[in-house]
Design a protein around this motif. Structure first.
Motif, PDB file in Angstrom:
ATOM      1  N   LEU A  91       0.889  -1.061  -0.069  1.00 42.07           N
ATOM      2  CA  LEU A  91      -0.042   0.008   0.048  1.00 42.07           C
ATOM      3  C   LEU A  91       0.883   1.395   0.183  1.00 42.07           C
ATOM      4  O   LEU A  91       0.428   2.083  -0.809  1.00 42.07           O
ATOM      5  N   GLN A  92       1.828   1.164   0.780  1.00 46.67           N
ATOM      6  CA  GLN A  92       2.817   2.324   0.824  1.00 46.67           C
ATOM      7  C   GLN A  92       3.344   2.631  -0.503  1.00 46.67           C
ATOM      8  O   GLN A  92       3.741   3.860  -0.819  1.00 46.67           O
ATOM      9  N   GLU A  93       3.575   1.704  -1.043  1.00 44.97           N
ATOM     10  CA  GLU A  93       4.363   2.089  -2.388  1.00 44.97           C
ATOM     11  C   GLU A  93       3.608   2.709  -3.435  1.00 44.97           C
ATOM     12  O   GLU A  93       3.902   3.219  -4.323  1.00 44.97           O
ATOM     13  N   GLU A  94       2.084   2.516  -3.299  1.00 42.45           N
ATOM     14  CA  GLU A  94       1.079   3.022  -4.081  1.00 42.45           C
ATOM     15  C   GLU A  94       0.682   4.389  -3.464  1.00 42.45           C
ATOM     16  O   GLU A  94       0.486   5.353  -4.515  1.00 42.45           O
ATOM     17  N   VAL A  95       0.545   4.585  -2.118  1.00 40.96           N
ATOM     18  CA  VAL A  95      -0.047   5.790  -1.830  1.00 40.96           C
ATOM     19  C   VAL A  95       0.906   6.672  -1.135  1.00 40.96           C
ATOM     20  O   VAL A  95       0.695   8.128  -1.172  1.00 40.96           O
ATOM     21  N   LYS A  96       2.045   6.558  -0.830  1.00 41.17           N
ATOM     22  CA  LYS A  96       3.363   7.255  -0.101  1.00 41.17           C
ATOM     23  C   LYS A  96       2.672   8.157   1.033  1.00 41.17           C
ATOM     24  O   LYS A  96       2.957   9.527   0.708  1.00 41.17           O
ATOM     25  N   LYS A  97       2.187   7.752   1.938  1.00 39.16           N
ATOM     26  CA  LYS A  97       1.699   8.341   3.070  1.00 39.16           C
ATOM     27  C   LYS A  97       2.989   8.591   3.910  1.00 39.16           C
ATOM     28  O   LYS A  97       3.843   7.642   3.850  1.00 39.16           O
ATOM     29  N   THR A  98       2.793   9.631   4.689  1.00 41.00           N
ATOM     30  CA  THR A  98       3.816   9.790   5.833  1.00 41.00           C
ATOM     31  C   THR A  98       3.030   9.030   6.969  1.00 41.00           C
ATOM     32  O   THR A  98       2.025   9.314   7.768  1.00 41.00           O
ATOM     33  N   ILE A  99       3.882   7.837   7.563  1.00 36.91           N
ATOM     34  CA  ILE A  99       3.496   6.953   8.493  1.00 36.91           C
ATOM     35  C   ILE A  99       4.338   6.845   9.617  1.00 36.91           C
ATOM     36  O   ILE A  99       5.493   6.645   9.375  1.00 36.91           O
ATOM     37  N   VAL A 100       4.032   7.083  10.731  1.00 37.86           N
ATOM     38  CA  VAL A 100       4.491   7.026  12.000  1.00 37.86           C
ATOM     39  C   VAL A 100       3.928   5.813  12.604  1.00 37.86           C
ATOM     40  O   VAL A 100       2.767   5.498  12.878  1.00 37.86           O
ATOM     41  N   PHE A 101       4.502   4.613  12.685  1.00 37.49           N
ATOM     42  CA  PHE A 101       4.435   3.200  13.175  1.00 37.49           C
ATOM     43  C   PHE A 101       5.034   2.946  14.542  1.00 37.49           C
ATOM     44  O   PHE A 101       6.156   2.748  14.498  1.00 37.49           O
ATOM     45  N   VAL A 102       4.128   2.586  15.694  1.00 40.31           N
ATOM     46  CA  VAL A 102       4.790   2.236  16.725  1.00 40.31           C
ATOM     47  C   VAL A 102       4.749   0.701  16.948  1.00 40.31           C
ATOM     48  O   VAL A 102       3.674   0.048  16.655  1.00 40.31           O
ATOM     49  N   SER A 103       5.922   0.175  17.227  1.00 34.91           N
ATOM     50  CA  SER A 103       5.888  -1.245  17.260  1.00 34.91           C
ATOM     51  C   SER A 103       7.080  -1.742  18.439  1.00 34.91           C
ATOM     52  O   SER A 103       7.899  -0.918  18.917  1.00 34.91           O
TER      53      SER A 103
END
Length: 369
Positions: A182-194
């Motif tokens: 999905l990120q390859e398609e939409v290129k959002k700025t994503i902050v992911f906690v893990s």
């Protein structure tokens, strides 16, 4: 896109959650915040949509201080995915996903079309699933809906708080793959906690490793594996992963002193340097060694009679490069793809640090045998 400037967080009981965080997250970047429990990763993420307010410092989004933005409006402009999913059980999938688009005044036609597009993107046929209720979906399917709900109003930023941690290993792996695609398609700025290092290494463009309210290391997954900053980073990564990462990288095989020429030099000088070093091309750099282009023997011969030209005026500027820290396999694939006999290696500032060539690859491989 997102900037933390000396941000601290102190609670009334005297405890300190964050100690002067400085961090910049670029547009279109997927950043994973990770670290032991209580390190401040979730606090850091929740400050971006003002679910937690800083005690001091500034947080900027697109250059604007978010403390000046109405919190409700801010949250409507930022997607948010949580571990518990939070779908409303009495509402259909379509109505769940449509909540924020409706609040933002998007037309029914537009948001319904958007919902169908997003459902298709995550492999859920809208004709089958749009009118179902959450209880009629599996946990993995519900979490997919949680992800696309965060995207429905087309936010530029999406926050994800351990969204896959409650799923079974197979569903979790599938959703990680889905997020990458999905990120390859939409290129959002994503902050992911893990809390899972394997997850962070798999999905992130950059990993922010935290401890005791401070950033210990912020780097690409590859550089963290190859160059852990200290013993804490090494132990958090795990020796097994460090050993697994001990493969050839471009720094291991590149020529560290490729032949270069300055932008402003004339063609006669370029020809002389080429002849002296017995090469068929020159890397063109500025005074700070930032790579600007390439000049080949054929280019010089074609324009050589023009005494007024500089190498800058005849060079080819659209050249393929590979960043420091990349694996040799990546460089080789790029060289094959573009039919190149060499590949310049550059640092994050664009400075030329080396050159991978067919002969340097062969030499490095022979040394390993």
């Amino acid at each position: 896109m997102i900037q933390f400037k000396n941000v601290t967080k102190k609670y009334n009981d005297g405890s300190t959650a964050l100690k002067g965080i400085n961090l910049e997250i670029k547009e279109g970047e997927l950043v994973t915040l990770i670290g032991p429990s209580g390190c401040g990763k979730t606090t850091t993420m929740k400050m971006i949509n003002r679910l937690v307010e800083p005690s001091s410092g500034q947080i900027l989004v697109d250059g604007k201080d978010i403390s000046t933005i109405n919190p409700v409006e801010l949250r409507r402009s930022i997607g948010y995915v949580i571990q518990q999913i939070g779908l409303f059980p009495h509402m259909t999938i379509k109505d769940n996903v449509a909540i924020v688009p409706k609040l933002k005044g998007m037309s029914k036609q537009d948001y319904e079309q958007r919902i169908d597009e997003l459902m298709s993107m995550v492999g859920l046929d809208p004709d089958i699933y749009r009118d179902r209720y959450p209880a009629e979906l599996s946990g993995g399917q519900q979490q997919r809906i949680g992800v696309i709900r965060a995207m429905a109003a087309e936010p530029s930023i999406i926050l994800m708080d351990e969204p896959f941690s409650a799923l079974d290993p197979i569903s979790r792996e599938q959703l990680q793959d889905e997020l990458i695609r999905l990120q390859e398609e939409v290129k959002k700025t994503i902050v992911f906690v893990s809390h899972d290092m394997d997850e962070a290494l798999k999905i992130a463009d950059r990993i922010i490793l935290m401890k005791d309210g401070e950033i210990v290391q912020a780097d690409t997954p590859d550089r963290i594996l190859r160059r852990p900053k200290n013993e804490f980073v090494r132990s958090f990564i795990g020796e097994g992963r460090l050993h697994d990462s001990e493969v050839l990288h471009v720094e291991d095989v590149m020529i560290t002193n490729p032949v270069t020429v300055f932008l402003s030099r004339g063609l006669a000088h370029g020809a002389k340097v080429m002849k002296q070093n017995r090469v068929n091309s020159l890397m063109v750099t500025d005074k700070n060694r930032v790579l600007k282009g390439i000049v080949t023997k054929e280019m010089l011969e074609e324009q050589y009679r023009n005494e007024d030209l500089s190498v800058q005026e005849i060079m080819r500027a659209d050249i393929q490069t590979v960043p420091v820290g990349s694996g040799v396999t990546e460089a080789v694939e790029m060289m094959k793809q573009y039919g190149l006999s060499n590949m310049p290696v550059v640092n994050p500032e664009g400075q030329l640090v080396g050159l991978v060539t067919n002969s340097s690859l062969v030499d490095a491989l022979l040394k390993q045998m």
